[in-house]
Design a protein around this motif. Sequence first.
Motif, PDB file in Angstrom:
ATOM      1  N   THR A 270     -22.276   4.499  25.088  1.00 52.52           N
ATOM      2  CA  THR A 270     -21.514   3.328  24.643  1.00 52.52           C
ATOM      3  C   THR A 270     -20.120   3.699  24.156  1.00 52.52           C
ATOM      4  OG1 THR A 270     -22.502   3.529  22.446  1.00 52.52           O
ATOM      5  CG2 THR A 270     -23.605   2.077  24.021  1.00 52.52           C
ATOM      6  N   GLN A 271     -19.871   4.999  23.956  1.00 52.69           N
ATOM      7  CA  GLN A 271     -18.547   5.445  23.517  1.00 52.69           C
ATOM      8  C   GLN A 271     -18.305   6.865  24.003  1.00 52.69           C
ATOM      9  OE1 GLN A 271     -18.535   5.379  19.244  1.00 52.69           O
ATOM     10  NE2 GLN A 271     -20.277   6.742  19.048  1.00 52.69           N
ATOM     11  N   GLU A 272     -17.034   7.235  24.083  1.00 50.66           N
ATOM     12  CA  GLU A 272     -16.681   8.566  24.556  1.00 50.66           C
ATOM     13  C   GLU A 272     -17.174   9.637  23.572  1.00 50.66           C
ATOM     14  OE1 GLU A 272     -12.540   8.823  25.388  1.00 50.66           O
ATOM     15  OE2 GLU A 272     -12.608   7.353  27.021  1.00 50.66           O
ATOM     16  N   LYS A 273     -17.548  10.777  24.140  1.00 54.75           N
ATOM     17  CA  LYS A 273     -18.010  11.946  23.373  1.00 54.75           C
ATOM     18  C   LYS A 273     -19.212  11.620  22.488  1.00 54.75           C
ATOM     19  CE  LYS A 273     -13.436  14.077  23.408  1.00 54.75           C
ATOM     20  NZ  LYS A 273     -12.345  14.697  22.606  1.00 54.75           N
ATOM     21  N   GLU A 274     -20.020  10.685  22.940  1.00 50.40           N
ATOM     22  CA  GLU A 274     -21.158  10.241  22.137  1.00 50.40           C
ATOM     23  C   GLU A 274     -22.151  11.375  21.863  1.00 50.40           C
ATOM     24  OE1 GLU A 274     -24.704   6.979  22.805  1.00 50.40           O
ATOM     25  OE2 GLU A 274     -22.644   6.378  23.273  1.00 50.40           O
ATOM     26  N   HIS A 275     -22.303  12.296  22.841  1.00 51.62           N
ATOM     27  CA  HIS A 275     -23.299  13.353  22.701  1.00 51.62           C
ATOM     28  C   HIS A 275     -22.678  14.745  22.568  1.00 51.62           C
ATOM     29  CE1 HIS A 275     -26.429  10.448  23.528  1.00 51.62           C
ATOM     30  NE2 HIS A 275     -25.897  10.136  24.697  1.00 51.62           N
ATOM     31  N   SER A 276     -21.374  14.841  22.442  1.00 49.38           N
ATOM     32  CA  SER A 276     -20.722  16.155  22.422  1.00 49.38           C
ATOM     33  C   SER A 276     -21.213  17.026  21.267  1.00 49.38           C
ATOM     34  CB  SER A 276     -19.202  15.990  22.360  1.00 49.38           C
ATOM     35  OG  SER A 276     -18.718  15.382  23.542  1.00 49.38           O
ATOM     36  N   ASP A 277     -21.307  16.446  20.073  1.00 44.86           N
ATOM     37  CA  ASP A 277     -21.754  17.232  18.919  1.00 44.86           C
ATOM     38  C   ASP A 277     -23.168  17.770  19.133  1.00 44.86           C
ATOM     39  OD1 ASP A 277     -19.351  16.792  17.682  1.00 44.86           O
ATOM     40  OD2 ASP A 277     -20.082  15.189  16.373  1.00 44.86           O
ATOM     41  N   LEU A 278     -24.040  16.950  19.691  1.00 42.71           N
ATOM     42  CA  LEU A 278     -25.402  17.388  19.974  1.00 42.71           C
ATOM     43  C   LEU A 278     -25.395  18.591  20.909  1.00 42.71           C
ATOM     44  CD1 LEU A 278     -28.542  17.039  20.215  1.00 42.71           C
ATOM     45  CD2 LEU A 278     -28.053  15.481  22.134  1.00 42.71           C
ATOM     46  N   LEU A 279     -24.587  18.532  21.958  1.00 38.06           N
ATOM     47  CA  LEU A 279     -24.574  19.601  22.960  1.00 38.06           C
ATOM     48  C   LEU A 279     -24.032  20.902  22.376  1.00 38.06           C
ATOM     49  CD1 LEU A 279     -23.381  17.415  25.959  1.00 38.06           C
ATOM     50  CD2 LEU A 279     -25.689  18.288  25.545  1.00 38.06           C
ATOM     51  N   TYR A 280     -22.997  20.818  21.545  1.00 39.69           N
ATOM     52  CA  TYR A 280     -22.492  22.032  20.906  1.00 39.69           C
ATOM     53  C   TYR A 280     -23.528  22.610  19.945  1.00 39.69           C
ATOM     54  CZ  TYR A 280     -17.762  21.619  22.805  1.00 39.69           C
ATOM     55  OH  TYR A 280     -16.676  21.588  23.651  1.00 39.69           O
ATOM     56  N   SER A 281     -24.271  21.741  19.264  1.00 38.00           N
ATOM     57  CA  SER A 281     -25.291  22.227  18.331  1.00 38.00           C
ATOM     58  C   SER A 281     -26.425  22.937  19.055  1.00 38.00           C
ATOM     59  CB  SER A 281     -25.858  21.063  17.502  1.00 38.00           C
ATOM     60  OG  SER A 281     -26.690  20.225  18.298  1.00 38.00           O
TER      61      SER A 281
END
Length: 308
Positions: A270-281
């Motif tokens: 629903t928004q840009e970079k919604e899962h980026s933090d999860l992937l870096y973690s």
Amino acid sequence: MDSYLSEQWCLPVPKCDAEAVRQRLLAEGILLKGARLTPDPDDPSTLFIPLTKHIDGAVARDCLVRPSLPPLPRHELIGSIALMQDEDYSGAEEIVRQRPCVTTVLHPTSVVEGSYRTRSFTVLAGIDTRSTLHTEYGKQFFIDLERAYFSARLANERQRIVSMMRAGERVLDMSAGVGPFCIMLSPLAEVMYGVDINPGALLLMRKNLRKNNVRNVIPVLADSMHLTDFLLTPFDRIIINMPLDARKFLPVAFALCKPCGVIHWYALVTQEKEHSDLLYSMGARFVTERRVRSYAPDKFHAVYEITR
């Protein structure tokens, strides 16, 4: 008003790629609607696609224009089948009338659901079938829309990934369906594993591998949650194309991906970079996000490209 000849800008394309290119030009708003695609008299394997303006590679030539035809409702072409999101019987009849290649117009009566990722359809116009032979960038696919999910809208996305590959890669598709990613990526792969839990999808994949003479793809009937139990050699590239529930497969993909390998994860966001933090973690070195297409007013289909 009858059709008439008019000089227009036209883009020459191989006949086998014409539908995919036509769809792209339509999405970009530069396809001349109401004009016929015409063959090259000197090369029957080439078609000219009429345009609204000049682009690189376009040439001026006469083509038949049909200004009196009403605009067609939105639909997706898969072989000889047109898919409509709206239950529009009159619009479906118009599609069949204007498109001689279309023999069936379907409307989905369910969402993509279940572990087999299937859905049901009703016939709006034409013959009662869910099966067709679909052509994409010169490859042919046997499709049965009620047995296995397939989207023609990812044709350009598949070619984009091909352009990113290096020869000799080991590739894993964790939800391979009838094999479109596998078959398109296979020329550059050393070996490719196409995994799906749906037996109907695997049967169609095997048929499509034979149809396209592909010998380096291994179909695997399995739940991708358990791939680490028997796939021991890591992969250079992994595809996770299950937008509705793919998040749970990420730990498996990370475990099976080589250091510096790439995971292509398709997700609805629903928004840009919604899962980026999860992937870096989870241990990603780099993450890029690319919007693939709109999915709903408040959602879009995105691909996260994750460098392991």
